[in-house]
Design a protein around this motif. Structure first.
Motif, PDB file in Angstrom:
ATOM      1  N   ARG A  39       0.860  -1.215  -0.105  1.00 54.39           N
ATOM      2  CA  ARG A  39      -0.176  -0.037  -0.037  1.00 54.39           C
ATOM      3  C   ARG A  39       0.844   1.381  -0.185  1.00 54.39           C
ATOM      4  O   ARG A  39       0.751   2.074  -0.666  1.00 54.39           O
ATOM      5  N   GLN A  79       2.578   1.716  -3.351  1.00 52.68           N
ATOM      6  CA  GLN A  79       1.881   2.128  -4.386  1.00 52.68           C
ATOM      7  C   GLN A  79       1.510   3.435  -4.412  1.00 52.68           C
ATOM      8  O   GLN A  79       1.212   4.197  -5.248  1.00 52.68           O
ATOM      9  N   ALA A 116       1.997   6.143  -7.157  1.00 52.87           N
ATOM     10  CA  ALA A 116       1.062   6.958  -7.935  1.00 52.87           C
ATOM     11  C   ALA A 116       1.535   8.471  -7.897  1.00 52.87           C
ATOM     12  O   ALA A 116       0.892   9.148  -8.567  1.00 52.87           O
ATOM     13  N   ARG A 129       4.961   5.662 -12.269  1.00 51.31           N
ATOM     14  CA  ARG A 129       3.879   5.073 -12.840  1.00 51.31           C
ATOM     15  C   ARG A 129       4.299   4.698 -14.062  1.00 51.31           C
ATOM     16  O   ARG A 129       3.918   3.460 -14.689  1.00 51.31           O
ATOM     17  N   GLU A 133       6.463   1.383 -13.617  1.00 50.59           N
ATOM     18  CA  GLU A 133       5.245   0.428 -13.320  1.00 50.59           C
ATOM     19  C   GLU A 133       4.432  -0.392 -14.573  1.00 50.59           C
ATOM     20  O   GLU A 133       4.436  -1.480 -14.859  1.00 50.59           O
ATOM     21  N   LYS A 186      -3.911  -6.243 -12.346  1.00 47.67           N
ATOM     22  CA  LYS A 186      -3.758  -4.945 -12.052  1.00 47.67           C
ATOM     23  C   LYS A 186      -5.004  -4.324 -11.175  1.00 47.67           C
ATOM     24  O   LYS A 186      -4.973  -3.584 -10.260  1.00 47.67           O
ATOM     25  N   VAL A 187      -6.092  -4.539 -11.698  1.00 47.33           N
ATOM     26  CA  VAL A 187      -7.275  -4.274 -11.333  1.00 47.33           C
ATOM     27  C   VAL A 187      -7.589  -4.742  -9.582  1.00 47.33           C
ATOM     28  O   VAL A 187      -7.910  -4.272  -8.437  1.00 47.33           O
ATOM     29  N   GLU A 207      -5.053  -3.157  -7.324  1.00 48.10           N
ATOM     30  CA  GLU A 207      -5.281  -1.782  -6.971  1.00 48.10           C
ATOM     31  C   GLU A 207      -6.548  -1.806  -6.058  1.00 48.10           C
ATOM     32  O   GLU A 207      -6.697  -1.165  -4.976  1.00 48.10           O
ATOM     33  N   ARG A 208      -7.615  -2.683  -6.058  1.00 48.20           N
ATOM     34  CA  ARG A 208      -8.600  -2.948  -5.082  1.00 48.20           C
ATOM     35  C   ARG A 208      -7.878  -3.050  -3.598  1.00 48.20           C
ATOM     36  O   ARG A 208      -8.389  -2.849  -2.847  1.00 48.20           O
ATOM     37  N   VAL A 220      -4.842  -2.916  -2.317  1.00 44.81           N
ATOM     38  CA  VAL A 220      -4.045  -1.823  -1.808  1.00 44.81           C
ATOM     39  C   VAL A 220      -4.824  -0.518  -1.209  1.00 44.81           C
ATOM     40  O   VAL A 220      -4.587   0.039  -0.420  1.00 44.81           O
ATOM     41  N   GLU A 221      -6.029  -0.514  -2.008  1.00 50.04           N
ATOM     42  CA  GLU A 221      -6.922   0.652  -1.646  1.00 50.04           C
ATOM     43  C   GLU A 221      -7.745   0.354  -0.234  1.00 50.04           C
ATOM     44  O   GLU A 221      -8.261   1.035   0.339  1.00 50.04           O
TER      45      GLU A 221
END
Length: 192
Positions: free
Chosen positions: A102, A105, A109, A115, A118, A155-156, A159-160, A162-163
């Protein structure tokens, strides 16, 4: 400072991430990273080519895991399922690393150069997966499409993951994302 310090690589990674988070990637120097880790710049450069590579050093090992998993599966496993198995194998390696992932990332970001790096890493993974699928007898463009779709799923899901402050299992998120992709391509898209 002694001649040999245990876990120099890990200490450099931790020091870099802390500094990048506190001060920003561009404002942090290699000298500052080495000093925070209690090491020399020379030691830093024994482990990393530059300060970007501190964040991306594990990418090669993950690519090998992707490729090795797909290559080792029986030929009877259909290509998308082979890629799914590789995604799950890679995801398992992130267990217990949510806080680090997290923070990493967030640093990426916040910086356009990172980015871009990555995206280059993800493209490399996709190319390697497509090449492995071709060696398994998958023709083009199917090999490229399946590999790209697999990396998009990763990737999706990542991202979910780490959010989420209290994350679910990354393997489960990959399965859910793959199911969403399969439903979308079957014309059974969920509503937003």
């Amino acid at each position: 400072m002694g001649r040999w310090e245990p876990n120099a690589r890990g200490r450099l990674e931790q020091a870099a991430l802390e500094l990048y988070s506190d001060r920003g990637f561009e404002q942090t120097t290699v000298a500052e990273i080495a000093k925070r880790a209690g090491l020399t710049e020379r030691t830093f450069f024994r482990h990393f080519a530059d300060k970007r590579e501190v964040l991306f050093a594990g990418g090669g090992a993950l690519q090998e895991l992707f490729v090795g998993t797909v290559a080792d599966l029986p030929d009877s496993v259909v290509p998308i399922d082979a890629v799914a198995a590789a995604l799950e194998a890679v995801a398992a390696g992130f267990e217990g690393r949510h806080a680090y992932a997290r923070e990493r990332q967030a640093v990426i970001a916040a910086n356009a150069e990172l980015r871009e790096r990555e995206l280059i890493k993800l493209e490399s993974w996709s190319t390697a997966l497509a090449d492995t699928l071709r060696r398994r007898g998958v023709g083009d463009p199917a090999a490229s499409l399946i590999a790209e779709a697999g990396i998009a799923v990763f990737k999706v899901a990542f991202e979910r993951w780490v959010e989420e402050p209290d994350p679910r299992d990354l393997v489960q998120l990959i399965r859910e994302s793959l199911d969403e992709l399969k439903a979308a391509t079957a014309g059974k898209c969920g509503s937003a």
